[in-house]
Write an enzyme that holds these catalytic residues in place. Structure first.
Site, PDB file in Angstrom:
ATOM      1  N   HIS A 149       0.833  -1.212   0.000  1.00 22.98           N
ATOM      2  CA  HIS A 149       0.000   0.000   0.000  1.00 22.98           C
ATOM      3  C   HIS A 149       0.863   1.256   0.000  1.00 22.98           C
ATOM      4  O   HIS A 149       0.932   1.991   0.989  1.00 22.98           O
ATOM      5  CB  HIS A 149      -0.964  -0.010   1.192  1.00 22.98           C
ATOM      6  CG  HIS A 149      -2.078  -0.991   1.015  1.00 22.98           C
ATOM      7  ND1 HIS A 149      -2.124  -2.191   1.680  1.00 22.98           N
ATOM      8  CD2 HIS A 149      -3.172  -0.960   0.209  1.00 22.98           C
ATOM      9  CE1 HIS A 149      -3.220  -2.858   1.320  1.00 22.98           C
ATOM     10  NE2 HIS A 149      -3.869  -2.137   0.422  1.00 22.98           N
ATOM     11  N   ASN A 150       1.509   1.502  -1.129  1.00 22.98           N
ATOM     12  CA  ASN A 150       2.367   2.678  -1.272  1.00 22.98           C
ATOM     13  C   ASN A 150       1.947   3.446  -2.539  1.00 22.98           C
ATOM     14  O   ASN A 150       0.961   3.082  -3.191  1.00 22.98           O
ATOM     15  CB  ASN A 150       3.833   2.241  -1.333  1.00 22.98           C
ATOM     16  CG  ASN A 150       4.049   1.150  -2.374  1.00 22.98           C
ATOM     17  OD1 ASN A 150       3.540   1.255  -3.491  1.00 22.98           O
ATOM     18  ND2 ASN A 150       4.788   0.107  -2.015  1.00 22.98           N
ATOM     19  N   ALA A 151       2.697   4.484  -2.867  1.00 27.56           N
ATOM     20  CA  ALA A 151       2.299   5.361  -3.983  1.00 27.56           C
ATOM     21  C   ALA A 151       2.345   4.640  -5.336  1.00 27.56           C
ATOM     22  O   ALA A 151       1.637   5.038  -6.270  1.00 27.56           O
ATOM     23  CB  ALA A 151       3.195   6.592  -4.011  1.00 27.56           C
ATOM     24  N   HIS A 153       1.342   1.542  -5.857  1.00 23.17           N
ATOM     25  CA  HIS A 153       0.018   0.894  -5.963  1.00 23.17           C
ATOM     26  C   HIS A 153      -1.014   1.934  -6.416  1.00 23.17           C
ATOM     27  O   HIS A 153      -1.829   1.661  -7.294  1.00 23.17           O
ATOM     28  CB  HIS A 153      -0.375   0.276  -4.615  1.00 23.17           C
ATOM     29  CG  HIS A 153      -1.835  -0.082  -4.506  1.00 23.17           C
ATOM     30  ND1 HIS A 153      -2.453  -1.006  -5.328  1.00 23.17           N
ATOM     31  CD2 HIS A 153      -2.821   0.385  -3.676  1.00 23.17           C
ATOM     32  CE1 HIS A 153      -3.741  -1.102  -5.001  1.00 23.17           C
ATOM     33  NE2 HIS A 153      -3.999  -0.257  -4.015  1.00 23.17           N
ATOM     34  N   HIS A 189      -7.008   6.771  -3.168  1.00 24.84           N
ATOM     35  CA  HIS A 189      -7.900   5.831  -2.479  1.00 24.84           C
ATOM     36  C   HIS A 189      -7.269   5.091  -1.290  1.00 24.84           C
ATOM     37  O   HIS A 189      -7.988   4.553  -0.460  1.00 24.84           O
ATOM     38  CB  HIS A 189      -8.470   4.807  -3.483  1.00 24.84           C
ATOM     39  CG  HIS A 189      -7.530   3.684  -3.753  1.00 24.84           C
ATOM     40  ND1 HIS A 189      -6.443   3.817  -4.601  1.00 24.84           N
ATOM     41  CD2 HIS A 189      -7.474   2.422  -3.264  1.00 24.84           C
ATOM     42  CE1 HIS A 189      -5.783   2.684  -4.621  1.00 24.84           C
ATOM     43  NE2 HIS A 189      -6.379   1.818  -3.824  1.00 24.84           N
TER      44      HIS A 189
HETATM   45 ZN   LIG Z   1      -5.869  -0.069  -2.978  1.00 24.86          ZN
END
Ligand SMILES: [Zn+2]
Length: 423
Positions: A149-151, A153, A189
């Site tokens: 869950h990083n930039a 993604h 998101h």
């Molecule tokens: Zn996501």
């Protein structure tokens, strides 16, 4: 941990050029300096060199080819990144390579480009410097230390969203507002995602779980953080108040739709619409629903990418799960489903995720698109990737079987995944 507060605390009162490596103000000064050709003191040259990529990137993103490139080192990379952007609508777009070529600025670079090519800057009279500043805030609020869950993604989801917005069944109905909402929601998101899931926040009594009463805790936080940054950057401050309020609400509804716990609710609604053939995309309400579905698809489209990229994403998401498991073990908490590295193997997690979450959604999406070539392509990757994981799983079982004589347990493992919490 207060993800948003830390950012604000950390930045208040700190001069712009020391907050990070993004000199918004300086980059305009830099522009002037370069044009007049006056590179005074050594100190100035040093500043110039350290900020070169942003100078080039900003010109590149506005579609201006640098007149006299001073810094040859970065030119190769930017040339390649620019070339990649010309193929941003292709499903085999390599976001990992793009992130390396842009020196870790894939999200900012991609969004600036897409806002430009979709005509959003012109339509909404956006200020390019403010847009850039807002996007840098978003990008920096992602946690680079999260394996998944990083930039990158976020950039990957945005690129997928861009592909879906171009689907012939949808594209002709979309307004500039729909497109802007789709891209902004995709980009933001998961902003400030802590790398652990909602059950973890609940069982550790995190104040965000309390604040959002254990309901879509992370998604609410992603949304409210986005609103905070939108207001702080004043990106939309020139638009009528009713419009910005509407944008904030719609962004919320889109981001909240990515809560995987609401998967069935959305899938059932989509199936009903497709069965009744009653989707009227002329209506803003139905377009919004399809944007929610498109964002949900974009968020979990990893298994529909080519194997090499799909595999990387799978390893990253499992690494994030395992880190949570290690944390739970350390604090003597019960290890969450899918987070036990000893029990939950990557192939079994992926097969379950594909079978119970990804396939059902993408089958309906394909129906909606009238089996477009992109949909067919995604479903074929999905089938191929699942076969790959199955073959890896049986290899694992054979290896295990030869040591402890245990039988294969695919069925049981798939079931566990379905009950677990997907990314
Ligand atoms: Zn996501």
């Amino acid at each position: 941990l207060c993800f948003r507060d830390v950012r604000l605390r950390g930045q208040t009162g700190v001069p712009a050029e020391r907050r990070g490596s993004y000199p918004f103000i300086d980059f305009r000064l830099l522009n002037n300096t370069t044009h007049s050709g006056e590179i005074g003191t050594k100190k100035k040259v040093k500043r110039l060199l350290s900020f070169q990529r942003y100078f080039h990137a900003s010109r590149l993103l506005r579609g201006i080819i640098p007149q006299a490139p001073l810094h040859l080192l970065d030119e190769d990379y930017l040339g390649q990144a620019r070339h990649m952007l010309s193929k941003v609508g292709m499903w085999d777009f390599d976001i990992f390579l793009f992130d390396r070529l842009t020196n870790g600025n894939s999200l900012v670079t991609l969004l600036c480009h897409l806002f430009n090519t979709h005509g959003l800057i012109h339509h909404f009279k956006l200020d390019m410097v403010t847009l850039h500043r807002f996007l840098v805030m978003v990008q920096e609020d992602y946690h680079g230390q999260n394996p998944y869950h990083n930039a990158v993604h976020a950039a990957d989801v945005t690129q997928a969203m861009h592909c879906y917005l171009k689907e012939p069944k949808l594209a002709s109905f979309l307004t500039p507002l729909d497109i802007m909402l789709g891209l902004l929601a995709a980009a933001a998101h998961d902003v400030d995602h802590p790398g652990v899931n909602q059950p973890f926040l609940i069982k550790t009594n995190h104040h965000l779980a309390n604040l959002y009463q254990n309901m879509s805790v992370l998604e609410n936080h992603h949304w409210r953080s986005t609103i905070g940054m939108l207001r702080e950057s004043r990106l939309l401050a020139h638009l009528p108040k009713e419009m910005t309020q509407d944008i904030e609400q719609q962004l919320g509804s889109l981001i909240l739709a990515t809560d995987i716990n609401r998967q069935n609710e959305f899938l059932t609604r989509l199936k009903t619409h497709l069965h009744n053939k009653d989707l009227r995309l002329e209506d803003a309400h139905d377009r919004h629903f399809m944007l929610q579905i498109a964002l949900k698809c974009a968020d979990i489209c990893n298994p529909c990418r080519i194997w090499e990229m799909s595999k990387q994403w799978s390893e990253r998401v499992c690494e994030e799960f395992y880190r949570q498991g290690d944390l739970e073990q350390k604090f003597e908490l019960e290890i969450s489903p899918l987070c036990n590295q000893q029990k939950d193997s990557i192939p079994s997690i992926q097969i379950g995720f594909m079978t119970y979450i990804v396939e059902p959604l993408f089958r309906e999406w394909a129906r909606f698109t009238g089996n477009s070539s992109l949909s067919e392509n995604m479903l074929s990757h999905l089938a191929h990737n699942k076969a790959q994981w199955k073959s890896l799983l049986s290899k694992q079982h054979r290896r295990k079987g030869s040591t402890d004589h245990g039988g294969p347990g695919t069925e049981k493992e798939e079931q566990t995944v379905a009950e677990g919490d997907a990314p």
